[in-house]
Every structure is written in C-alpha cells, then in structure tokens.
Enzyme design. Structure first.
Site, mmCIF file in Angstrom:
data_model
loop_
_atom_site.group_PDB
_atom_site.id
_atom_site.type_symbol
_atom_site.label_atom_id
_atom_site.label_comp_id
_atom_site.label_asym_id
_atom_site.label_seq_id
_atom_site.Cartn_x
_atom_site.Cartn_y
_atom_site.Cartn_z
ATOM 1 N N GLU A 297 34.680 32.808 50.402
ATOM 2 C CA GLU A 297 34.938 31.402 50.255
ATOM 3 C C GLU A 297 35.825 30.716 51.300
ATOM 4 O OE1 GLU A 297 37.118 28.163 47.018
ATOM 5 O OE2 GLU A 297 36.899 30.344 46.524
ATOM 6 N N LYS A 429 39.507 43.897 30.639
ATOM 7 C CA LYS A 429 38.198 43.365 31.500
ATOM 8 C C LYS A 429 37.634 42.029 30.458
ATOM 9 C CE LYS A 429 37.217 46.996 33.837
ATOM 10 N NZ LYS A 429 36.230 48.391 34.307
ATOM 11 N N ASP A 505 40.113 47.339 40.841
ATOM 12 C CA ASP A 505 39.020 46.875 40.027
ATOM 13 C C ASP A 505 38.784 45.500 39.938
ATOM 14 O OD1 ASP A 505 36.774 46.815 38.123
ATOM 15 O OD2 ASP A 505 37.844 48.284 36.639
#
Length: 619
Positions: A297, A429, A505
């Site tokens: 980005e 998560k 992660d």
C-alpha cells in the site's frame, strides 16, 4: 475442434494409434523413441489379450451414429448383484452405519454402568453381524473396483482410440508430437500447450510424470528426495503441466526451502516477494527504532514516518505493557449443568490453583500459568487458561499445558468429555469482546505529547481539529458502526505490515489490531496528548516465521531477534511496544491528513504507478 481428437497416451496406446493410422491409410511411420520396450510380464499379457479383444471389436461394424454394441461393453464385477449397484451400496452403507452407532451407544452405556462388554444380547449380536457383513461387502466392492480400474484404465483408453479413428491431419500432428513429447499440443490452443522444461533431467521427468498421473502424492516429495529445493521444482513443473499455467513471475530460486520444512509452509512451489520499507526513527522510551514494514500500500510507510517525525520532535513517546499472557480455552461437556458448575467451582477455587499450575507448567520451562477464567453454556464448560510464554508467541506452548490439565481433571471428573482443545473462548484470530476486555498476548498503552508548533509545521493542521476529528470519527463513528475494538483510524495497516516483515502470524492481525485512539488538548490547549491502547498484541521473537532469514533480519534491525538471555520475554514485550508506538505514529499522521483534507492528494502522489520513461534524444 482438435481438442477432442488428441489425448495424452500411454505406450500401448501409441502402438494402437500407429495401427489405427495404418488401417486408415495415413501412410505415416511412428518412431517409438530411443528407449526399448519393457520385457513382457503377466500383466502385459493380460493387457495384450484385452487389446486383441478391443481390436477385433473395433474392426466389427458399429451401429448407427458410431455407438458401440452393448456386447462390447466391459464386464463389471457388480453385474452379478440382484439390485442396481447404487441401491446395494446404500443398503450396506446404511446397515454398517446403523449397526456401528447402535453398538457404540450400547457399549457406552455398559461402560458407565460397569457392565462387561463381552456380554452380548440378541440385538447386539445382530448388530455385530451387520457390521461385519456390511464391512466385508464394502471392502470387497471397492477393492474389486480399485483393481479393475488399475487393470483396465489403459484398456479403456485404447478402446476409445480404436472406436474413434483419428483423421489424417490430426493423426499426423499427434504422431510427430508423440515421438518426442508425451503431451500432445492439439490439447491446447495457440501457445498454451505446456512444453517439457529442457532443464528437467530424465530422473526428474519420471517423478514429474508420476505426480501428474497421481501415482506419487505431491506432499511426499521432500521426504523421498531429501532435497527441498528439488522437490519444490518438481512440484512446480507438475503443477504447470496440470494447469497449463507457467507461474511466470513467481520466483523459485533464492529461497531456503529447508527452513520452512515442517513448520512454516507445506507443498511450496515458490515464494512471494514483498517490498519492505523502513519508518522512523521512532523514539520510544528513550531509544530510537527503525521500523520495518512489508506492504504493497503506497503512502503507508511515508505516513508512518511523518508520525514518527512528529513524535521525535516532541520528545518521543512512552509505553507500558499492562499484561503479558497467551490464552487457550478448551470446551468440555458434562452430563448436566450442575456437574459442569462443580468443575467450574473446582477450577476457580484458589486452593486448587497451585496444583493445577504445577500440572500445567510441566509442558515447558517458560510456560507459567497465570489465571483460569470459566464460562458456562448449558452443560458445556469453557475454561480460558492464561499463561506467560517467554519470547514465543506461545500458542503451542499453552495448548500443551492445557492438554496436561485436561488429563489431570479427568481423574476426578471421569464423566467429562473433551469436545475440543479450542472452544473459541480464547479467542484466536477472531474479533471478540473477551480479548478487548481481558486482553490476550501483550496489552500495551503508548502515549506522547505533541507540541503545538509540531502539529502546525509537520502535521499541517491544528490541535482543535485533531481532537474533534478523533471524537467524531474514531469514537462516535465506530460506535455507530457497532465496532468491536476498532476505535481507531487504521491500526491494522501498521500491525499487518510489521507482522509480515518480522515473521508473525498475519491472521492474528484480527485481534492484535484492537485499538482505541485518544486525543485531547493539554497545557492550556497548547499541546496535544495522544495515546493508543491495544489490549491484545500477539507477537513473538522465536518460533514460526521469525527464524526465516528475511524476517530474522528485520527483527535484528529492531534489536529483538531471538530470545532474551537476561529476561525471558523481554524481546517479545519490546516488539509489542514498538508495534504500539508505530500505530501511534500512523494514527497521528492519518488523522492529520484527514483534518487537513490531504488524504486523497497524498494517495494520488504515493499510491499510483508513475513509471519513469527514458528521455528520447533530440532529433
């Protein structure tokens, strides 16, 4: 179309193709290649007799439309059954499942009531007979079908060739291709035909063909070859031939595939390149840090660097780690809610904690149980264990400790059924209120006081505008959206970029990006106090992707590579503080751009491709 006129052929199929072409007058000869034919075997004799039968069948007149006569169809073992095969399969499958379920329920009742298992009633004897009979049928049926498929797979291919003669031009093209390459170019249009890689050795070619044909599973290549780079190359070439896609632009060489074996990635075929930028220096707790950020980005690294500049010119930021504990929450089921409540009371009893902690801590020399929080849902009990994990992120470590405790609990609660080692009360998560309130991983607060002149000169805005924007956007706007832990501008942007660069992660960006950004005018409105509170930053400096060369280099840049020798967990806590400090810089810069109306212009400048073309010489 030519696509339907040519198929990948076996060696026997090529022989028949030559014979077929000769019968149709193509006038072509077909070289077999330099390698001799294998010596005859029993299986080849069976196949040869089958080919003779197919050849005679092909020579016989066909019915209208080119269809084969029913007498020519291959005989299946299932033809002897009195019922259609699908009904027979359903019948025996149903008998097998029903009998097995019945026996399991009966035996479970016997175990609970302490009745010997070998004492069988009439219904249980019938169920055992049903299981054995249906199992014999299913094994025999699928075993015969499997053997038939191996014996007749090439014969069916040859039968197709004999029953559908190849026209002259197509036969010529296939014959020329088969002399040098088992892949016929007429299967593909234009330049899409996958050609053999000239750099592939004969030995690798044999393995690639086996993988393409399905005889060799792709996941065993590393173990069988003992060379991870070679296994990745063979897998990649097999994938190219199967899909027709060359994966151009995805690099293969220049990566240590042995370093990811068994811990980072399975079935590798290459690696993805990501640019890494450096934001900073970030002055945090009296030290300068240059923060690596892997992102695609545009404007993100530049914006974070501007925020770092504003923090540095105002004297730097400070941070504090409030909590440090990874969590895992198994779910167990008991016969009743009352029994589940008894287990909950046992776990939450302070006098039992020392014993449970002793059992838990046996899993690792770094794991230290901190707390157990329980929640009930009917007769299901969710137990949220929290423990310190040193410099590791710690998911595997805490899971091992939880398994130890579950084994210990079953000694006193034998009616406890472990449903799952993770019951989503962890919560990993996924955005969850329990992480937002209780924290997970490292809970960090980072703050700074930005001087008025810095706000005007570096951030190009003013303090009242920033305070108002933060309240209306980050606080009220997020509340209107029903946000959970998302009371910020773009914390996940910075968290994700640092996580990828340092081998964390990336999926844990979900809860690690929980953040509330606060801004208020201080010192009589002359200065700006800005802070970020992040309750669940999940990072580690050992294990997982942190040991890869590129990610280890980024950790080394931050002086947090590996485990801390002086104080276990210090490196991971420092990394969490740096993440929070970078988020603070990113929030400060983004909100300033929004307040000044510069966001679109900035992205147009930094987030659009502007390739520089060489100047042409004057005419």
């Amino acid at each position: 179309m030519l696509r339907s006129q040519c198929y990948p052929l076996s060696l026997n199929s090529r022989v028949l193709l030559r014979a077929s072409a000769a019968r149709h007058g193509s006038g072509l000869t077909f070289p077999l290649g330099s390698s001799p034919l294998p010596p005859p075997t029993a299986s080849m004799d069976v196949r040869r007799r089958s080919l003779q039968r197919l050849s005679s069948a092909a020579a016989a007149p066909s019915v209208a439309g080119g269809a084969r006569r029913p007498a020519d169809a291959l005989v299946q073992a299932s033809d002897v059954l009195p019922l259609p095969i699908r009904y027979t399969n359903l019948l025996f499958s149903g008998v097998f499942i029903a009998s097995l379920v019945f026996l399991m329920r009966r035996w479970r009742e016997k175990v609970r009531s302490s009745v010997p298992l070998h004492l069988l009633g009439l219904s249980e004897i019938l169920a055992v007979v049903g299981v054995i009979a249906s199992l014999v049928y299913l094994i025999s049926f699928f075993g015969i079908a499997f053997v038939q498929s191996i014996v007749s797979c090439h014969d069916e291919e040859d039968e197709f060739l004999l029953s559908a003669p190849v026209p002259g031009p197509a036969a010529a093209a296939c014959a020329i291709s088969l002399a040098t390459d088992p892949i016929c170019p007429l299967l593909y249009t234009d330049n899409a035909a996958p050609q053999k890689d000239p750099g592939v050795t004969a030995e690798d070619e044999e393995i690639i063909s086996s993988v393409v044909a399905g005889r060799t599973p792709s996941y065993v290549l590393e173990a069988r070859l003992g060379d991870c780079r070679r296994a990745a190359g063979i897998r990649r070439e097999a994938l190219r031939r199967i899909t027709g896609r060359a994966l151009e632009g995805l690099p293969l060489d220049g990566f240590d595939y042995a370093s990811i074996m068994g811990q980072c990635c399975e079935l590798p075929v290459g690696y993805v390149q990501l640019p890494v930028g450096v934001a900073g220096p970030l002055v945090l707790d009296g030290r300068e840090h240059y923060v690596p950020m892997a992102t695609t980005e545009g404007c993100l690294v530049a914006s974070t660097s501007r925020g770092c500049k504003a923090i540095a010119q105002s004297g730097g930021a400070t941070s504090v780690v409030l909590r440090d504990g990874m969590t895992r929450a198994p779910v167990v089921r008991l016969p009743s809610a009352r029994r589940a409540a008894e287990l909950k009371a046992f776990l939450e009893e302070p006098n039992n904690f020392e014993t449970i902690a002793l059992v838990f801590n046996r899993s690792s020399r770094f794991a230290r149980l901190q707390a157990i929080k329980c929640a009930l849902a009917g007769r299901n009990l969710y137990m949220r264990f929290s423990c310190s994990t040193g410099d590791a992120m710690g998911m595997n470590m805490v899971s091992k400790g939880v398994e130890n405790v579950l084994g210990y609990l079953q000694n006193d609660f034998q009616d406890m059924d472990v449903i799952s080692i993770s019951g989503n009360f962890c919560s990993d998560k996924k955005p969850a209120a329990v992480n937002w309130i209780e924290g997970r991983g490292k809970s960090v607060v980072c703050e700074a006081i930005i001087k008025e002149e810095v706000v005007k000169k570096v951030l190009k805005t003013n303090i009242p505008a920033l305070v108002e924007l933060n309240m209306i956007k980050n606080l009220a706007g997020s509340a209107v959206a029903g946000s959970l832990g998302g009371f910020n501008g773009h914390a996940s942007n910075i968290v994700s970029a640092i996580y990828i660069a340092t081998g964390q992660d990336p999926a844990q960006n979900v809860e690690s990006s929980h953040c509330i950004t606060m801004m208020e005018a201080v010192n009589g409105g002359k200065d700006l106090h800005v802070s970020v509170t992040m309750p669940s930053i999940e990072v580690g400096t050992v294990g997982g992707g942190t040991q890869l060369a590129s990610q280890a280099a980024c950790l080394d840049l931050l002086s947090v590579k590996g485990a801390s020798l002086e104080s276990p967990g210090a490196n991971a806590r420092l990394l969490a503080a740096i993440v929070a400090g970078a988020v603070l810089a990113g929030e400060l810069s983004l909100l300033s751009a929004l307040a000044a109306g510069q966001l679109v212009q900035s992205h147009m400048k930094y987030n659009r491709s502007a390739k520089i073309s060489p100047k042409l010489p004057p005419e």
